[in-house]
Design a protein around this motif. Structure first.
Motif, PDB file in Angstrom:
ATOM      1  N   PRO A 126       0.282  27.637  24.166  1.00 45.96           N
ATOM      2  CA  PRO A 126      -0.018  26.722  24.562  1.00 45.96           C
ATOM      3  C   PRO A 126       1.230  25.474  24.854  1.00 45.96           C
ATOM      4  O   PRO A 126       2.089  25.453  24.299  1.00 45.96           O
ATOM      5  CB  PRO A 126      -1.513  26.397  23.972  1.00 45.96           C
ATOM      6  N   GLN A 127       0.865  25.049  26.331  1.00 44.15           N
ATOM      7  CA  GLN A 127       1.731  23.807  26.018  1.00 44.15           C
ATOM      8  C   GLN A 127       1.603  22.405  25.201  1.00 44.15           C
ATOM      9  O   GLN A 127       2.869  21.716  24.659  1.00 44.15           O
ATOM     10  CB  GLN A 127       1.439  22.883  27.690  1.00 44.15           C
ATOM     11  N   ARG A 128       0.949  22.599  25.393  1.00 42.58           N
ATOM     12  CA  ARG A 128       0.524  21.429  24.130  1.00 42.58           C
ATOM     13  C   ARG A 128       1.692  21.833  22.415  1.00 42.58           C
ATOM     14  O   ARG A 128       1.534  20.289  21.945  1.00 42.58           O
ATOM     15  CB  ARG A 128      -0.880  20.967  23.583  1.00 42.58           C
ATOM     16  N   THR A 129       1.076  22.553  22.141  1.00 40.75           N
ATOM     17  CA  THR A 129       1.615  23.332  20.683  1.00 40.75           C
ATOM     18  C   THR A 129       3.115  23.104  21.241  1.00 40.75           C
ATOM     19  O   THR A 129       3.580  22.659  20.179  1.00 40.75           O
ATOM     20  CB  THR A 129       1.316  24.977  20.742  1.00 40.75           C
ATOM     21  N   ARG A 130       3.558  23.294  21.688  1.00 40.33           N
ATOM     22  CA  ARG A 130       5.019  23.391  22.587  1.00 40.33           C
ATOM     23  C   ARG A 130       5.536  21.875  22.423  1.00 40.33           C
ATOM     24  O   ARG A 130       6.604  21.419  21.610  1.00 40.33           O
ATOM     25  CB  ARG A 130       5.713  24.159  23.831  1.00 40.33           C
ATOM     26  N   ASP A 131       4.435  21.127  22.931  1.00 39.32           N
ATOM     27  CA  ASP A 131       4.718  19.482  23.176  1.00 39.32           C
ATOM     28  C   ASP A 131       4.927  19.362  21.040  1.00 39.32           C
ATOM     29  O   ASP A 131       5.730  18.278  20.824  1.00 39.32           O
ATOM     30  CB  ASP A 131       4.152  19.209  23.771  1.00 39.32           C
ATOM     31  N   PRO A 139       2.694  24.504   9.605  1.00 38.31           N
ATOM     32  CA  PRO A 139       1.910  24.251  10.460  1.00 38.31           C
ATOM     33  C   PRO A 139       1.605  23.672  11.577  1.00 38.31           C
ATOM     34  O   PRO A 139       2.392  22.443  11.742  1.00 38.31           O
ATOM     35  CB  PRO A 139       0.625  24.607   9.577  1.00 38.31           C
ATOM     36  N   ILE A 140       0.937  24.637  12.202  1.00 33.44           N
ATOM     37  CA  ILE A 140       0.430  23.465  13.420  1.00 33.44           C
ATOM     38  C   ILE A 140      -0.525  23.153  13.958  1.00 33.44           C
ATOM     39  O   ILE A 140      -1.531  23.708  14.114  1.00 33.44           O
ATOM     40  CB  ILE A 140       1.255  24.232  15.457  1.00 33.44           C
ATOM     41  N   PRO A 141      -1.124  22.094  13.428  1.00 35.60           N
ATOM     42  CA  PRO A 141      -2.368  21.192  12.935  1.00 35.60           C
ATOM     43  C   PRO A 141      -3.681  21.704  14.252  1.00 35.60           C
ATOM     44  O   PRO A 141      -4.816  22.425  13.695  1.00 35.60           O
ATOM     45  CB  PRO A 141      -2.343  20.226  12.870  1.00 35.60           C
ATOM     46  N   GLU A 142      -3.227  21.783  15.798  1.00 32.89           N
ATOM     47  CA  GLU A 142      -3.693  21.738  16.776  1.00 32.89           C
ATOM     48  C   GLU A 142      -4.032  22.978  17.364  1.00 32.89           C
ATOM     49  O   GLU A 142      -4.949  23.231  17.444  1.00 32.89           O
ATOM     50  CB  GLU A 142      -3.770  20.723  17.815  1.00 32.89           C
ATOM     51  N   SER A 143      -2.767  24.245  16.973  1.00 31.21           N
ATOM     52  CA  SER A 143      -3.198  25.884  17.271  1.00 31.21           C
ATOM     53  C   SER A 143      -2.879  26.229  15.842  1.00 31.21           C
ATOM     54  O   SER A 143      -1.869  26.569  15.182  1.00 31.21           O
ATOM     55  CB  SER A 143      -1.128  26.302  17.461  1.00 31.21           C
ATOM     56  N   PRO A 144      -3.278  26.319  15.030  1.00 30.83           N
ATOM     57  CA  PRO A 144      -3.943  26.953  12.987  1.00 30.83           C
ATOM     58  C   PRO A 144      -3.148  28.513  13.902  1.00 30.83           C
ATOM     59  O   PRO A 144      -2.416  28.874  12.630  1.00 30.83           O
ATOM     60  CB  PRO A 144      -5.456  27.230  12.926  1.00 30.83           C
ATOM     61  N   GLY A 145      -3.039  29.477  14.644  1.00 25.92           N
ATOM     62  CA  GLY A 145      -2.526  30.171  14.828  1.00 25.92           C
ATOM     63  C   GLY A 145      -0.935  30.822  14.836  1.00 25.92           C
ATOM     64  O   GLY A 145       0.388  31.778  14.456  1.00 25.92           O
ATOM     65  N   VAL A 148       5.772  30.475  15.625  1.00 25.95           N
ATOM     66  CA  VAL A 148       5.644  31.948  15.460  1.00 25.95           C
ATOM     67  C   VAL A 148       4.055  31.727  15.063  1.00 25.95           C
ATOM     68  O   VAL A 148       3.122  31.382  14.843  1.00 25.95           O
ATOM     69  CB  VAL A 148       6.321  31.645  13.916  1.00 25.95           C
ATOM     70  N   SER A 149       3.993  33.435  14.898  1.00 29.71           N
ATOM     71  CA  SER A 149       2.108  33.731  14.644  1.00 29.71           C
ATOM     72  C   SER A 149       2.150  33.500  12.986  1.00 29.71           C
ATOM     73  O   SER A 149       3.096  34.395  12.789  1.00 29.71           O
ATOM     74  CB  SER A 149       1.896  35.184  15.489  1.00 29.71           C
ATOM     75  N   MET A 150       1.446  32.386  12.976  1.00 33.50           N
ATOM     76  CA  MET A 150       1.028  32.928  11.477  1.00 33.50           C
ATOM     77  C   MET A 150      -0.069  34.358  11.016  1.00 33.50           C
ATOM     78  O   MET A 150       0.162  34.481   9.801  1.00 33.50           O
ATOM     79  CB  MET A 150      -0.177  31.628  10.912  1.00 33.50           C
ATOM     80  N   ASP A 151      -0.607  34.860  12.129  1.00 33.45           N
ATOM     81  CA  ASP A 151      -1.227  36.391  11.239  1.00 33.45           C
ATOM     82  C   ASP A 151      -0.142  37.172  11.111  1.00 33.45           C
ATOM     83  O   ASP A 151      -0.268  37.769  10.083  1.00 33.45           O
ATOM     84  CB  ASP A 151      -1.208  36.880  12.698  1.00 33.45           C
ATOM     85  N   ASN A 152       1.703  37.183  11.645  1.00 31.59           N
ATOM     86  CA  ASN A 152       2.370  38.566  10.842  1.00 31.59           C
ATOM     87  C   ASN A 152       4.009  37.865  11.196  1.00 31.59           C
ATOM     88  O   ASN A 152       5.231  38.423  11.351  1.00 31.59           O
ATOM     89  CB  ASN A 152       2.202  40.041  12.257  1.00 31.59           C
TER      90      ASN A 152
END
Length: 168
Positions: free
Chosen positions: A30-35, A65-71, A84-88
């Motif tokens: 998502p753009q907000r994650t990149r921002d 971590p990215i607070p608004e995007s926990p994954g 980075v994906s926090m899952d893997n």
């Protein structure tokens, strides 16, 4: 013998941080994650080898971590944000360096020096120029502006992100 070679190759790939997937999946971050990642740069980390989507970030590297995007989490490598994906721990997004800057843009910037500005810290490709630093527009190139740094080096800046895309 083939099993031994296969196991050896698998062990080498696992320790190198590379990921090979049979089905290539493109993740749209998502753009907000990149921002968020661009607005909150982190100290750079060193990655050995080629960094690309799918690369598995080694466990010894701290992923913020990215607070608004926990994954998702992020790191910075060579001044570039890497998500980075926090899952893997696989790289799902990296800000590709802006190669392909037209030669005429670089020529213009080098032939039209302006007063130097002071930017805290080193400035390399990928560095975000603070909002309070005035940029000089490149005529007929709405994507680019530039600055001259206090050491006399010109730096070309992407107007959309204020990120340095080229520096002498």
């Amino acid at each position: 013998m083939n099993k031994v070679l296969t196991l050896t190759a698998a062990a080498l790939l696992a320790t190198s941080g590379l990921a090979i997937a049979q089905d290539s999946v493109i993740v749209e971050v998502p753009q907000r994650t990149r921002d968020y990642v661009i607005a909150h740069p982190a100290d750079p980390v060193v990655i050995e080898g080629e960094l690309s989507r799918g690369y598995v970030v080694p466990r010894n590297i701290v992923v913020r971590p990215i607070p608004e995007s926990p994954g998702y989490g992020y790191i910075y490598v060579d001044g570039r944000p890497v998500i980075v994906s926090m899952d893997n721990r696989q790289v799902v997004y990296l800000d590709e360096p802006s190669g392909g800057v037209p030669d005429e843009v670089i020529t213009y910037v080098e032939r039209n020096p302006v007063d130097a500005v002071i930017v805290d810290g080193p400035v390399d490709a990928g560095t975000v120029i603070p909002e309070d630093v005035p940029l000089v527009a490149v005529p007929d190139q709405p994507r680019y502006s530039y600055v001259y740094l206090d050491n006399g080096r010109p730096a070309l800046v992407d107007n959309g992100t204020r990120r340095v895309v080229w520096v002498r």
